[in-house]
Structure formats: C-alpha cells, structure tokens
Design a protein around this motif. Structure first.
Motif, PDB file in Angstrom:
ATOM      1  N   THR A 331       0.833  -1.202   0.000  1.00 54.32           N
ATOM      2  CA  THR A 331       0.000   0.000   0.000  1.00 54.32           C
ATOM      3  C   THR A 331       0.868   1.252   0.000  1.00 54.32           C
ATOM      4  OG1 THR A 331      -1.727  -1.179   1.232  1.00 54.32           O
ATOM      5  CG2 THR A 331      -1.830   1.229   1.224  1.00 54.32           C
ATOM      6  N   PHE A 332       1.924   1.238   0.800  1.00 52.32           N
ATOM      7  CA  PHE A 332       2.873   2.361   0.835  1.00 52.32           C
ATOM      8  C   PHE A 332       3.478   2.599  -0.545  1.00 52.32           C
ATOM      9  CE2 PHE A 332       7.449   3.334   1.020  1.00 52.32           C
ATOM     10  CZ  PHE A 332       7.389   4.641   1.489  1.00 52.32           C
ATOM     11  N   LEU A 333       3.891   1.539  -1.229  1.00 46.70           N
ATOM     12  CA  LEU A 333       4.490   1.685  -2.556  1.00 46.70           C
ATOM     13  C   LEU A 333       3.504   2.305  -3.543  1.00 46.70           C
ATOM     14  CD1 LEU A 333       6.421  -1.715  -2.844  1.00 46.70           C
ATOM     15  CD2 LEU A 333       7.382   0.565  -2.411  1.00 46.70           C
ATOM     16  N   SER A 334       2.232   1.930  -3.438  1.00 40.00           N
ATOM     17  CA  SER A 334       1.238   2.514  -4.344  1.00 40.00           C
ATOM     18  C   SER A 334       1.050   4.004  -4.069  1.00 40.00           C
ATOM     19  CB  SER A 334      -0.095   1.771  -4.211  1.00 40.00           C
ATOM     20  OG  SER A 334      -0.705   2.000  -2.954  1.00 40.00           O
ATOM     21  N   LEU A 335       1.061   4.389  -2.799  1.00 35.04           N
ATOM     22  CA  LEU A 335       0.918   5.808  -2.453  1.00 35.04           C
ATOM     23  C   LEU A 335       2.109   6.623  -2.964  1.00 35.04           C
ATOM     24  CD1 LEU A 335      -0.424   5.340   1.178  1.00 35.04           C
ATOM     25  CD2 LEU A 335      -1.691   6.356  -0.714  1.00 35.04           C
ATOM     26  N   ILE A 336       3.310   6.077  -2.807  1.00 34.59           N
ATOM     27  CA  ILE A 336       4.498   6.755  -3.312  1.00 34.59           C
ATOM     28  C   ILE A 336       4.449   6.861  -4.836  1.00 34.59           C
ATOM     29  CG2 ILE A 336       7.003   6.547  -3.592  1.00 34.59           C
ATOM     30  CD1 ILE A 336       6.160   7.632  -0.890  1.00 34.59           C
ATOM     31  N   ALA A 337       3.932   5.808  -5.492  1.00 38.88           N
ATOM     32  CA  ALA A 337       3.808   5.847  -6.954  1.00 38.88           C
ATOM     33  C   ALA A 337       2.865   6.965  -7.391  1.00 38.88           C
ATOM     34  CB  ALA A 337       3.321   4.494  -7.474  1.00 38.88           C
ATOM     35  N   TYR A 338       1.742   7.125  -6.692  1.00 40.33           N
ATOM     36  CA  TYR A 338       0.842   8.232  -7.012  1.00 40.33           C
ATOM     37  C   TYR A 338       1.531   9.572  -6.785  1.00 40.33           C
ATOM     38  CZ  TYR A 338      -3.216   5.133  -7.376  1.00 40.33           C
ATOM     39  OH  TYR A 338      -4.105   4.174  -7.768  1.00 40.33           O
ATOM     40  N   TYR A 339       2.291   9.656  -5.717  1.00 41.37           N
ATOM     41  CA  TYR A 339       3.004  10.901  -5.401  1.00 41.37           C
ATOM     42  C   TYR A 339       4.007  11.245  -6.505  1.00 41.37           C
ATOM     43  CZ  TYR A 339       6.364  13.991  -3.081  1.00 41.37           C
ATOM     44  OH  TYR A 339       7.222  15.026  -2.770  1.00 41.37           O
ATOM     45  N   LEU A 340       4.690  10.242  -7.036  1.00 39.87           N
ATOM     46  CA  LEU A 340       5.746  10.482  -8.019  1.00 39.87           C
ATOM     47  C   LEU A 340       5.222  10.645  -9.444  1.00 39.87           C
ATOM     48  CD1 LEU A 340       8.448   7.936  -6.774  1.00 39.87           C
ATOM     49  CD2 LEU A 340       8.460  10.427  -6.478  1.00 39.87           C
ATOM     50  N   PHE A 341       4.183   9.902  -9.812  1.00 43.10           N
ATOM     51  CA  PHE A 341       3.814   9.794 -11.221  1.00 43.10           C
ATOM     52  C   PHE A 341       2.493  10.451 -11.592  1.00 43.10           C
ATOM     53  CE2 PHE A 341       6.361   5.845 -10.396  1.00 43.10           C
ATOM     54  CZ  PHE A 341       7.505   6.263 -11.081  1.00 43.10           C
TER      55      PHE A 341
END
Length: 470
Positions: A331-341
């Motif tokens: 879940t953390f990785l998905s949130l970071i992905a939204y933040y970055l991309f």
C-alpha cells in the motif's frame, strides 16, 4: 450448525455493509436534485452513516458478548434490511438521513460481531481462511457499490440503490436465525457508565471531524474534538473502576493485539483516503464521469477480492502480523507511486497498474490483520475487541475523508472540492495543476501514516503472545 452457511451469511453482511458505504457516492447529485435540497445537506446521507458506525460498533460488540453475538448479528441484519427499504421510500432528505442512521445502527451490529462469530465457531488455525472470505465480501461489496450506484441511479433511479438490499437481506435473515447460534456469551452486565462516556467522546471526535470536512474548521468543531480527546482519560478511569468494563484494559497489555488494532486504525486513516483522492482527480482533472472513474478503480478491488481468501489461508499457518505488514508495504508503494507519477496527463495505464498494487496490499492486509486481532483476544471479549477494532477503523475512515477534503481545499474552494467529488465540476488550465500538487501532499501524508501502520504490524508479530486476562 452448518459452518459453510454461517460463513456465507457473514459474507453477505460484510458485502451489504460495504455496498452501502460506497453506493451512495454516485447517487448524491441525483438525490440532491430529486429531494429538492442542497449539496451540504445531502452529503450527510454519506456522513451520517459513517458517523453512527463509528459510535455504535464498540457498544454493539460488547452487547453481543453479553446477550449473544448471533442474536445481535441477526437482529442487526433485520434492522439493516428494514432501514434499507425505508430509505428507498423516503419522502424528503430529512427522512432519508434518519433512516440511514437506522441502517448504520444495523450495520454496526453486523460489523462488530461478525469477526467474533468466526472466532467462536472455528479454531485459530482455520480462522484466516474465513476472514479471507469475509474480506472477499467487503471488496466485492465496495466494487459492486460503486458500479451499482452508477447503473441503478442511471437506469432505475436512486431509490433502487436501497431497494436492492431488501431481497438479499430477507434471505440472509432467514438463514441467519436458522443457522447462527450462540456458542459463547458472558454473564457480565452492560457497563452503562463506560458506554455513556465512550459514546460521548466518540460522538464529539467524529462529529467535530465531520463538521471540519463539510464546513471547514471552526471554534466549535475544534472544541468538540479537544473535549472528546480529553474524555479519553476519564473513560480509562471509569473502566478501571467498574466490575464489568466494556473492554478490560489489561487486554491491551498483549502487544500483538494492541499493535494489530492500531495498525487497523492507521490503515483506514492512511489508505482509505486513496479512493476519495483518485475519484476527485479522475473527475476534476481528467473530466471523466463518476461511473467511468469508478471503473478505472475497479482492478484494485478485483485483485483484493481474489487475493484475500488465499492470504487468509496463508495467515492460518502463522505470522499473520508480518503478512499484514507486508500488505501495508505494498500500500505504501502505491501511495508513493501516485506521489511520483500522478500528473494532469498521466496515462490511464499507469493508474491501473498502481491500483493493482493497492489491491495486492488490501488483499494481504485485511484477513491477516483480523486473524492477528482475534487470535490474541480473550474469548470472553471477542465481541468487544472486534467492536473496538471496527470502531477505530470507522474513525480512521472518517478522518481519511477529513484529510482528503482539507488537503484538496488548500488550493481550491471547499464548495468546488465537493462539486468535483460528486462529478459536477471539472477544473481547467493551471488550476488543475495546482489541485494535483495538493493531491501529492495528501498522498505523501498518507504514505507516512501507512508506514507507521506497517511497522506496528510487523513489530507486533515479534512480541511473545501471552494471555493477560484470566
């Protein structure tokens, strides 16, 4: 007593509660127009449901411990079904909100006792699979709620989003009263003093947070939250004095239990804001309809639905806290992905890939976390602990909504944020870029919260399990 039938009824209860958490979203603009009201009033059709769930879940779980979990669960299903029919025939917005409160009361009776019933009827090494199936019910229900909300509202009218519960509820009530019987209940009396203090503090915190989300921060809403927080020590003091507390505070000396319960709260606070944020992005920035926006989010729910029963069985083999923690890392990785991309022009394929990662995280977390909680709860407190966990999860959901609205309105007016959420306004030009920057901040904050939840879940699994309540 047929175990398979009981699990099926529990799945139906979870599914219906999930459906009615999301199905209202796409119908709110139509409800607002048809009942001749305004947006700030109709939004309470959603918020009142969440608010009552947060306040009543602990009480319903404790009552289930005393008078019988199956009795409270089945009565909750009956109330939920009846209230659904009444919602459908509501003549005005006031009646609809009132009947939604009744529906939420039934939902609280369902949600706070279902996990305890599983723990009653199955040994510890078989519970994870059952929790995986109830998690499947939740994910399917959330997905169905989004899709059915659009389909039923478009082709039949908003009243059918409530009517659809009635035939399903009748079947479940008949099966429930016939098959689900009480296995264990305590002889303790209801803790009236503790219930009043807890109900008051939950109401003040939840209602204050809801007011901030709907109208913005004010002196009265901030004071409500402060007074509610200050009542927490008073509640703990009362619980230490009474002979039959709602939850014996010594239960939470068990680190596995405490860490898993608060990981559940933080997951709700950090992760449930994602759907709100993405719906606002897809509608307000990309200009998609509410229904099409929900379809884009569906892969995550589908993945979670497939994965949850599998991960539940894996959790039965041991280390459910670690499995839940790994799910939170996804879940953390998905949130970071939204933040970055995430940008105003991000290809939809990338968003679909990220929702897939989110679904993996949810599918791993929910059954494993529930397994960890109930394994470490004393039998006489199954209902109360399940209710506490559900209450904290519901408060997390409300606060995630507050986080979403508050952050999004840093860059745009609050009324515009509500219009975006309901799909009645689309941003243009540089305003959309500013709004996306605000969403980035929300995703970053959510990712930090989820990391803390993952740490709690993994560290809790490393503690030695010990029963502290005799």
């Amino acid at each position: 007593m047929k175990i398979g039938t009981i699990i099926f009824v529990l799945m139906l209860g979870t599914l219906m509660a999930a459906v009615d958490t999301t199905i209202v979203l796409l119908a709110l603009p139509t409800i607002t127009t048809d009942l001749h009201t305004d947006l700030y009033t109709s939004i309470w059709v959603l918020l009142a449901y969440l608010l009552v769930l947060a306040i009543l879940s602990t009480q319903a779980g404790r009552i289930g411990d005393i008078v019988g979990r199956s009795r409270i669960y089945n009565m909750g299903f009956l109330l939920f079904t009846l209230a659904s029919g009444l919602c459908g025939i509501s003549p005005n917005i006031e009646f609809l909100i009132g009947f939604r409160i009744l529906q939420a009361a039934g939902g609280a009776m369902l949600a706070s006792n279902s996990g305890a019933i599983v723990a009653d009827i199955l040994p510890p090494n078989r519970r994870g699979g059952a929790y995986g199936l109830t998690s499947l019910g939740w994910n399917v229900g959330a997905l169905l709620g989004i899709i059915l909300g659009g389909v039923l509202t478009t082709f039949l009218g908003w009243r059918y989003i409530f009517y659809i519960n009635v035939p399903i509820g009748i079947i479940a009530v008949i099966l429930g009263f016939r098959e689900i019987k009480d296995v264990n209940k305590t002889k303790n009396k209801l803790d009236i003093a503790g219930s009043l203090v807890l109900g008051l503090l939950l109401f003040l915190i939840s209602f204050g947070a809801v007011l901030i989300a709907g109208e913005g921060a004010s002196i009265s809403s901030i004071l409500m939250i402060i007074v509610g927080v200050l009542l927490i020590p008073a509640f703990i003091l009362v619980e230490r004095k009474v002979s039959a507390p709602i939850v014996n505070m010594r239960v939470f000396r068990e680190k596995k239990l405490s860490y898993s319960v608060f990981a559940n709260f933080l997951q709700g606070l950090g992760a449930l804001a994602v759907s709100f944020l993405l719906i606002m992005y897809l509608q307000g920035v990309r200009g998609y309809s509410p229904f099409y926006s929900s379809i884009i989010l569906s892969p995550g729910y589908i993945v979670a639905s497939i994965l949850a029963p599998i991960m539940g069985r894996v959790a039965d083999r041991g280390k459910p806290g670690i499995i839940a923690g790994i799910g939170l890392i996804f879940t953390f990785l998905s949130l970071i992905a939204y933040y970055l991309f995430l940008t105003p022009t991000t290809p939809i394929e990338i968003i679909l890939m990220i929702t897939f990662i989110t679904g993996v995280g949810s599918g791993m977390f929910w059954p494993s976390n529930q397994t960890a909680i109930m394994f470490n709860a004393p039998r006489e407190y199954y209902g109360a602990v399940s209710g506490v966990s559900r209450t904290l999860g519901n408060i997390g959901t409300i606060l995630s909504y507050v986080l979403t609205i508050t952050v999004s309105t840093l860059s745009i007016p609050r009324n515009v944020a509500f219009e975006i959420f309901l799909g009645t306004n689309v941003l243009n030009g540089g305003v959309s870029s500013v709004f996306v920057d605000g969403l980035h901040l929300a995703f970053l904050i959510s990712s930090v919260i989820v990391v803390v939840a993952a740490i709690l879940s993994i560290l809790g699994e490393g503690k030695t399990s010990r029963r502290v309540v005799e």
